[in-house]
Design a protein around this motif. Structure first.
Motif, PDB file in Angstrom:
ATOM      1  N   LEU A 151       0.838  -1.192   0.000  1.00  0.00           N
ATOM      2  CA  LEU A 151       0.000   0.000   0.000  1.00  0.00           C
ATOM      3  C   LEU A 151       0.876   1.247   0.000  1.00  0.00           C
ATOM      4  O   LEU A 151       1.990   1.239   0.540  1.00  0.00           O
ATOM      5  N   PRO A 152       0.403   2.348  -0.594  1.00  0.00           N
ATOM      6  CA  PRO A 152       1.206   3.580  -0.577  1.00  0.00           C
ATOM      7  C   PRO A 152       1.439   4.052   0.846  1.00  0.00           C
ATOM      8  O   PRO A 152       0.650   3.758   1.751  1.00  0.00           O
ATOM      9  N   PRO A 153       2.509   4.794   1.074  1.00  0.00           N
ATOM     10  CA  PRO A 153       2.836   5.252   2.435  1.00  0.00           C
ATOM     11  C   PRO A 153       1.736   6.079   3.085  1.00  0.00           C
ATOM     12  O   PRO A 153       1.592   6.063   4.310  1.00  0.00           O
ATOM     13  N   THR A 154       0.998   6.838   2.289  1.00  0.00           N
ATOM     14  CA  THR A 154      -0.125   7.625   2.795  1.00  0.00           C
ATOM     15  C   THR A 154      -1.244   7.570   1.764  1.00  0.00           C
ATOM     16  O   THR A 154      -1.078   7.065   0.653  1.00  0.00           O
ATOM     17  N   ASP A 155      -2.369   8.150   2.131  1.00  0.00           N
ATOM     18  CA  ASP A 155      -3.507   8.209   1.207  1.00  0.00           C
ATOM     19  C   ASP A 155      -3.563   9.533   0.448  1.00  0.00           C
ATOM     20  O   ASP A 155      -4.612   9.911  -0.076  1.00  0.00           O
ATOM     21  N   TRP A 156      -2.448  10.240   0.360  1.00  0.00           N
ATOM     22  CA  TRP A 156      -2.439  11.535  -0.311  1.00  0.00           C
ATOM     23  C   TRP A 156      -2.808  11.405  -1.787  1.00  0.00           C
ATOM     24  O   TRP A 156      -2.466  10.414  -2.442  1.00  0.00           O
ATOM     25  N   GLY A 157      -3.464  12.455  -2.302  1.00  0.00           N
ATOM     26  CA  GLY A 157      -3.818  12.480  -3.710  1.00  0.00           C
ATOM     27  C   GLY A 157      -2.910  13.412  -4.490  1.00  0.00           C
ATOM     28  O   GLY A 157      -2.361  14.377  -3.952  1.00  0.00           O
ATOM     29  N   ALA A 159      -2.252  16.126  -7.723  1.00  0.00           N
ATOM     30  CA  ALA A 159      -3.028  17.237  -8.276  1.00  0.00           C
ATOM     31  C   ALA A 159      -3.769  16.854  -9.548  1.00  0.00           C
ATOM     32  O   ALA A 159      -4.833  17.397  -9.824  1.00  0.00           O
ATOM     33  N   PHE A 160      -3.211  15.927 -10.312  1.00  0.00           N
ATOM     34  CA  PHE A 160      -3.842  15.541 -11.570  1.00  0.00           C
ATOM     35  C   PHE A 160      -4.702  14.285 -11.440  1.00  0.00           C
ATOM     36  O   PHE A 160      -5.077  13.675 -12.421  1.00  0.00           O
ATOM     37  N   GLY A 161      -5.017  13.893 -10.212  1.00  0.00           N
ATOM     38  CA  GLY A 161      -5.841  12.728  -9.985  1.00  0.00           C
ATOM     39  C   GLY A 161      -5.032  11.512  -9.582  1.00  0.00           C
ATOM     40  O   GLY A 161      -3.845  11.397  -9.895  1.00  0.00           O
ATOM     41  N   GLY A 162      -5.684  10.595  -8.868  1.00  0.00           N
ATOM     42  CA  GLY A 162      -5.020   9.386  -8.436  1.00  0.00           C
ATOM     43  C   GLY A 162      -4.143   9.620  -7.226  1.00  0.00           C
ATOM     44  O   GLY A 162      -4.037  10.730  -6.707  1.00  0.00           O
ATOM     45  N   PRO A 163      -3.469   8.560  -6.755  1.00  0.00           N
ATOM     46  CA  PRO A 163      -2.614   8.687  -5.579  1.00  0.00           C
ATOM     47  C   PRO A 163      -1.349   9.477  -5.865  1.00  0.00           C
ATOM     48  O   PRO A 163      -0.909   9.584  -7.015  1.00  0.00           O
ATOM     49  N   ALA A 164      -0.766  10.031  -4.808  1.00  0.00           N
ATOM     50  CA  ALA A 164       0.460  10.826  -4.929  1.00  0.00           C
ATOM     51  C   ALA A 164       1.722   9.971  -4.830  1.00  0.00           C
ATOM     52  O   ALA A 164       2.828  10.510  -4.836  1.00  0.00           O
ATOM     53  N   TRP A 165       1.569   8.659  -4.720  1.00  0.00           N
ATOM     54  CA  TRP A 165       2.709   7.757  -4.616  1.00  0.00           C
ATOM     55  C   TRP A 165       2.656   6.724  -5.737  1.00  0.00           C
ATOM     56  O   TRP A 165       1.580   6.258  -6.113  1.00  0.00           O
ATOM     57  N   GLU A 166       3.822   6.347  -6.233  1.00  0.00           N
ATOM     58  CA  GLU A 166       3.940   5.320  -7.281  1.00  0.00           C
ATOM     59  C   GLU A 166       4.978   4.297  -6.833  1.00  0.00           C
ATOM     60  O   GLU A 166       6.064   4.662  -6.371  1.00  0.00           O
ATOM     61  N   ARG A 167       4.631   3.018  -7.004  1.00  0.00           N
ATOM     62  CA  ARG A 167       5.540   1.948  -6.577  1.00  0.00           C
ATOM     63  C   ARG A 167       6.512   1.603  -7.695  1.00  0.00           C
ATOM     64  O   ARG A 167       6.144   1.565  -8.882  1.00  0.00           O
ATOM     65  N   VAL A 168       7.764   1.338  -7.353  1.00  0.00           N
ATOM     66  CA  VAL A 168       8.777   0.936  -8.330  1.00  0.00           C
ATOM     67  C   VAL A 168       9.036  -0.555  -8.193  1.00  0.00           C
ATOM     68  O   VAL A 168       8.496  -1.241  -7.312  1.00  0.00           O
ATOM     69  N   ALA A 169       9.874  -1.071  -9.086  1.00  0.00           N
ATOM     70  CA  ALA A 169      10.028  -2.518  -9.214  1.00  0.00           C
ATOM     71  C   ALA A 169      10.474  -3.207  -7.932  1.00  0.00           C
ATOM     72  O   ALA A 169      10.060  -4.346  -7.650  1.00  0.00           O
ATOM     73  N   HIS A 176       4.959  11.876  -5.957  1.00  0.00           N
ATOM     74  CA  HIS A 176       4.765  12.769  -7.111  1.00  0.00           C
ATOM     75  C   HIS A 176       3.509  13.597  -6.849  1.00  0.00           C
ATOM     76  O   HIS A 176       2.402  13.107  -6.841  1.00  0.00           O
ATOM     77  N   SER A 177       3.697  14.874  -6.615  1.00  0.00           N
ATOM     78  CA  SER A 177       2.577  15.750  -6.292  1.00  0.00           C
ATOM     79  C   SER A 177       1.696  16.009  -7.499  1.00  0.00           C
ATOM     80  O   SER A 177       0.537  16.424  -7.351  1.00  0.00           O
ATOM     81  N   PHE A 178       2.235  15.761  -8.692  1.00  0.00           N
ATOM     82  CA  PHE A 178       1.490  15.995  -9.922  1.00  0.00           C
ATOM     83  C   PHE A 178       1.358  14.668 -10.682  1.00  0.00           C
ATOM     84  O   PHE A 178       0.829  13.712 -10.140  1.00  0.00           O
ATOM     85  N   ALA A 179       1.835  14.585 -11.909  1.00  0.00           N
ATOM     86  CA  ALA A 179       1.693  13.352 -12.677  1.00  0.00           C
ATOM     87  C   ALA A 179       2.665  12.281 -12.177  1.00  0.00           C
ATOM     88  O   ALA A 179       3.703  12.589 -11.574  1.00  0.00           O
ATOM     89  N   THR A 180       2.337  11.024 -12.452  1.00  0.00           N
ATOM     90  CA  THR A 180       3.205   9.912 -12.069  1.00  0.00           C
ATOM     91  C   THR A 180       4.614  10.104 -12.611  1.00  0.00           C
ATOM     92  O   THR A 180       5.601   9.732 -11.954  1.00  0.00           O
ATOM     93  N   GLU A 181       4.723  10.708 -13.791  1.00  0.00           N
ATOM     94  CA  GLU A 181       6.014  10.905 -14.446  1.00  0.00           C
ATOM     95  C   GLU A 181       6.782  12.111 -13.918  1.00  0.00           C
ATOM     96  O   GLU A 181       7.803  12.488 -14.492  1.00  0.00           O
ATOM     97  N   GLN A 182       6.305  12.697 -12.807  1.00  0.00           N
ATOM     98  CA  GLN A 182       6.928  13.895 -12.243  1.00  0.00           C
ATOM     99  C   GLN A 182       7.319  13.673 -10.783  1.00  0.00           C
ATOM    100  O   GLN A 182       6.696  14.218  -9.867  1.00  0.00           O
TER     101      GLN A 182
END
Length: 559
Positions: A151-157, A159-169, A176-182
């Motif tokens: 699960l992501p470290p927090t439930d933060w969202g 700015a562009f929608g979806g969760p503010a955290w992305e899991r890596v391999a 990422h406060s904005f897009a997953t790619e940022q």
């Protein structure tokens, strides 16, 4: 009421050119396409240098032109010290700066310091290096929640929608406060701070005159454990102690930047995009020890209403006086519905920008918007702004009276907020980023030799620059004349309101006798003897028509 600045500095002083500048924002990928690939580029800007000079702006601000995967329109930067090869080369950039400087136009570039692209060499290194590596310390990596970190470290969202955290391999998560790619930078890391100082010097050494700082309020963060929940975050005060936004310690960063700016003669300038909780918080970004200026976005959410305009103008002039800066005025930019459209929409609950969101989300129904009225009001509001002390930021295409383009097929949209389900701006911000029309004919209305990267509507033909240049009553002709007169009339940084006897008519005077009168109502306003001294704007039988602005000035000032 007077805008009581502590000092009066001549506008000719090269160190303070920015205080009352007219700045034209260029979204490079949608301005002019020189090589016909459908994407605007740096040589395209060079090809329109004469147009910018004829328009009469003091400076241009370039949205990001750096190497980017375009996950967020270029605000996902892969290399901060280069030009995207699709847009040109560093040599092209140098030619552009030279061409604009030769015409007396300053150059401001966008700096995006909160986050990089996930294609940035540092982030790719962080992915390869793994847990606990020095490379990951430049970004914000955390272990996940749940039994196995699933699960992501927090439930933060984001700015562009979806969760503010992305899991890596390897199982860790990055913020990422904005897009997953940022991915967000870690501004506690000395290498991050030093690298941006290098970037500021790199562009300053190439002749850049100033910088616009993207989401300037978000750099520093307090991610001490335990991390708060989303609900807890939303309940925390925005007083300088918030874990993620507008922290007091961000100004330590900008104090370092100011030292770099002051290494140059004249000093480089900067303007903060700072969405903060109060005028007092915003003023800190505009201090002489920091960035020097901060955007005032208050008019983006104001109705076309005399009371609202007067209140916002008064408050922002007082705020700028307290910080020793000059204020900024803006009605449109690359993130919001164009003001010619906003002002033509029916009154709805909430701000005019929310009206634009609702209209775009509905697909831009023609019967919602009064395009003629919207443009009339937009012209009136722009003339009012150009008469104010402070800097005015104009967005490409507004000088043509362009409306928002709402009807863009889903498969041709580009804004991440559209694809991620965020209610950022209706169906995203693509509608104000459609390439502008230069000619009434051609495959992309003179933007390039082929199709543009975003579809242009057929009605763009009537707003083309070549059509408007030939029409003395066009919006382009109005902007050109207003900017020409503004150079002659601008004096001091003071304003005094003058009473009109009507709640829907505003009038103010500048120190040299220049007056601006705006009729926000629909009934004509009798100008009396002033009708004989109108320098710009419509007058009919000695009266100012509804939803219009005039400039009144002694003849000696406008010869």
């Amino acid at each position: 009421m007077t805008d009581a600045l502590a000092t009066e500095t001549p506008r000719t002083d090269p160190a303070i050119w920015w205080r009352q500048a007219a700045v034209y924002q260029i979204y490079p990928r949608s301005f002019a396409d020189a090589n016909g690939d459908g994407l605007g580029d740096i040589p395209g800007i060079v090809s329109r240098a004469d147009y910018l000079a004829e328009l009469g702006v003091d400076a241009v601000w370039l949205s990001p032109f750096y190497p980017s995967a375009l996950a967020d329109g270029g605000y996902d930067v892969a290399d901060y010290r280069n030009v995207d090869p699709r847009l040109g080369t560093l040599e092209d950039f140098d030619r552009m700066v030279a061409a604009l400087h030769e015409r007396g136009i300053k150059v401001i570039v966008d700096i995006v310091p909160n986050h990089s692209s996930d294609q940035h060499v540092w982030f790719q290194e962080a992915l390869e290096a793994g847990r606990g590596s020095a490379a990951r310390e430049r970004y914000i990596f955390r272990e996940g929640a749940g039994d196995n970190g699933e699960l992501p470290p927090t439930d933060w969202g984001a700015a562009f929608g979806g969760p503010a955290w992305e899991r890596v391999a390897d199982g860790q998560w990055y913020l990422h406060s904005f897009a997953t790619e940022q991915p967000d930078f870690n501004w506690d890391h000395p290498e991050v701070r030093e690298d941006f100082l290098t970037t500021l010097r790199f562009w300053s050494d190439r002749g850049v005159d100033g910088f616009r700082i993207d989401v300037a309020h978000m750099l520093t963060k307090d991610l001490s454990e335990p991390l708060p929940s989303r609900a807890e975050l939303e309940g925390m005060p925005q007083d300088g102690t918030h874990p993620l936004s507008d922290r007091d310690d961000v100004h330590e960063v900008y104090a370092e930047w100011r030292k770099v700016f002051n290494e140059y003669d004249p000093p480089r300038t900067a303007v903060a995009e700072a969405w903060v909780s109060s005028p007092e918080r915003r003023a800190r970004y505009a201090s002489a020890e920091g960035l020097g200026q901060a955007f005032n976005f208050d008019l983006l959410v104001a109705d076309f209403d005399a009371t609202q305009f007067r209140s916002i103008i008064t408050e922002n002039l007082e705020q700028s006086a307290s910080s020793g800066s000059s204020t900024t005025w803006v009605l449109s930019n690359h993130d919001v519905t164009r003001h010619a459209t906003r002002y033509g929409l029916p009154a709805l609950e909430g701000s005019p920008e929310k009206q634009g969101v609702a209209w775009v989300k509905a697909g831009g129904p023609a019967d919602w918007v009064d395009r003629e009225r919207g443009l009339r009001r937009a012209r009136a509001a722009t003339l009012l702004l150009l008469g104010l002390p402070g800097s005015t930021y104009l967005y490409q295409g507004e000088e043509l009276g362009l409306h928002e383009v709402a009807q863009i097929p889903a498969d041709q949209r580009q804004d991440p907020s559209f694809f991620r389900g965020a209610d950022f701006d209706g169906l995203g911000r693509d509608g104000c980023r459609v390439p502008i029309p230069w000619t009434a004919s051609g495959p992309s209305f003179g933007f390039g030799t082929g199709d543009a990267h975003l579809p242009q509507p057929a009605w763009f033909a009537e707003y083309a620059a070549d059509v408007e240049a030939a029409d003395p009553d066009s919006t382009l002709s109005l902007y050109r004349e207003a900017l020409r007169l503004r150079r002659l009339l601008q004096a001091g940084e003071q304003l005094e309101w003058t009473e009109t006897g009507r709640d829907d008519v505003l009038s103010f005077a500048r120190p040299n006798g220049w007056r601006v009168v705006t009729n926000f109502g629909t009934a004509p306003f009798d100008l009396g003897a002033d009708a004989d001294h109108v320098a710009l704007g419509p007058v009919s039988d000695g009266a100012l028509p509804g939803e219009s602005t005039v400039w009144i000035a002694p003849a000696a000032l406008v010869r």
